[in-house]
Write an enzyme that holds these catalytic residues in place. Sequence first.
Site, mmCIF file in Angstrom:
data_model
loop_
_atom_site.group_PDB
_atom_site.id
_atom_site.type_symbol
_atom_site.label_atom_id
_atom_site.label_comp_id
_atom_site.label_asym_id
_atom_site.label_seq_id
_atom_site.Cartn_x
_atom_site.Cartn_y
_atom_site.Cartn_z
ATOM 1 N N ARG A 234 27.013 -22.342 80.436
ATOM 2 C CA ARG A 234 27.205 -21.008 80.988
ATOM 3 C C ARG A 234 28.572 -20.489 80.569
ATOM 4 O O ARG A 234 29.554 -21.247 80.539
ATOM 5 C CB ARG A 234 27.100 -21.025 82.521
ATOM 6 C CG ARG A 234 25.684 -21.192 83.051
ATOM 7 C CD ARG A 234 24.821 -19.962 82.783
ATOM 8 N NE ARG A 234 23.498 -20.048 83.383
ATOM 9 C CZ ARG A 234 22.415 -20.535 82.783
ATOM 10 N NH1 ARG A 234 22.535 -21.015 81.540
ATOM 11 N NH2 ARG A 234 21.256 -20.547 83.380
ATOM 12 N N ASP A 258 26.576 -20.420 72.863
ATOM 13 C CA ASP A 258 25.305 -19.722 72.999
ATOM 14 C C ASP A 258 25.320 -18.820 74.224
ATOM 15 O O ASP A 258 24.315 -18.219 74.568
ATOM 16 C CB ASP A 258 24.170 -20.759 73.125
ATOM 17 C CG ASP A 258 22.782 -20.132 73.044
ATOM 18 O OD1 ASP A 258 22.566 -19.283 72.164
ATOM 19 O OD2 ASP A 258 21.916 -20.489 73.871
ATOM 20 N N GLU A 263 27.555 -11.709 79.818
ATOM 21 C CA GLU A 263 26.466 -11.381 78.902
ATOM 22 C C GLU A 263 25.402 -10.462 79.504
ATOM 23 O O GLU A 263 24.613 -9.859 78.773
ATOM 24 C CB GLU A 263 25.802 -12.653 78.379
ATOM 25 C CG GLU A 263 25.105 -13.489 79.412
ATOM 26 C CD GLU A 263 24.572 -14.800 78.824
ATOM 27 O OE1 GLU A 263 23.367 -15.044 78.949
ATOM 28 O OE2 GLU A 263 25.351 -15.563 78.223
ATOM 29 N N HIS A 295 22.241 -16.602 73.390
ATOM 30 C CA HIS A 295 21.484 -17.334 74.418
ATOM 31 C C HIS A 295 20.092 -17.711 73.912
ATOM 32 O O HIS A 295 19.071 -17.457 74.556
ATOM 33 C CB HIS A 295 21.371 -16.500 75.699
ATOM 34 C CG HIS A 295 21.291 -17.331 76.941
ATOM 35 N ND1 HIS A 295 22.061 -17.108 78.057
ATOM 36 C CD2 HIS A 295 20.510 -18.411 77.253
ATOM 37 C CE1 HIS A 295 21.763 -17.988 79.000
ATOM 38 N NE2 HIS A 295 20.840 -18.787 78.521
#
Length: 335
Positions: A234, A258, A263, A295
């Site tokens: 995260r 990622d 986000e 992601h």
Amino acid sequence: MKLLVYSAKDFEIPYLKKANEKGHRIAFCNEALDSETAINAVGHKAISIFSGDDASVTVLEILWNLGVRYITLRSSGYNNINLKRAKSLGFKVANTPNYSPHAIAEHAVALLLTFNRKLITANTQTHQYNFEQNNLIGFNLHGKTVGIIGTGRIGSIMAKIMHGFGCNILGNDLEPDDDLVENCGVTYTSLDDICRKADIISLHIPLNSRNYQLINKSKFIMMKQNVILINTARGAIVETNALLKALETKNIAGYCTDVYEKEKGIFFKDHSTEGITDEKLIRLLSLPNVLLTPHTGFATEEALENIAQITFENIDDWEEVGICQNELGLELIES
């Protein structure tokens, strides 16, 4: 049962439809759940949400008043839902644990290899008929020290993969894995020790109050200048301001991620025409020592099949027996 799927992405809808073997009535909403889109759940007893959806107190209260009683997350993490308030209202909440730890761990390795061996630069150059190698030098993973923060389902697979490369592995977890110690030579140690010694650090822990901005200014100061930090967990586990300074001053060699702290509203959408306004993300993406994917760690056929299957197992169990094995927050009721 009538189910509304929030943040429904085109590529996952076929998997969800196929997994709906009991014939639940499904509607798909490509918008994320928030205080404004919660109204879309009118007439639905259950909703399915993703990691970027907002299930905070206000949103939960709106949903409850609209008649929603079940929330199933298409993710293993559930930091985006106020679980305590959900349970006090009476919601049944479940996640999709262990849907494909291999997908996430393999993505972390892909990020590492891509960054280290300059694969994006090499591919860009050769497509321009430039076959020089001057700026394409990486390093062997064999013999390097890899620090793995969190050796649960995903982190343990990451450890096994790195062991296969011949790396020395340091682990940090509240519950050390004896099998990793025996079979992969993992040495469990403190987070600070990993920060000081590791050539590569990979994060595989959930986001909670204890882990929020766990990797901060003090941790970056401890790290080697040649360290590569990998984050497929995260975004908020890493303090963005401290990260930017560490990258810009070359206090660390690189960041492969990622995820991003803010986000929501950016990831899972095409902003190529209008651009983005998040100044920190713009700075992050401008740096040559950053590799960021949107992601996509979960995006494998196997993971999507498993997510869809578990999602409807949760719904089926709730409808048939009133409880499911992936239900969250039962301890909040008991306490």
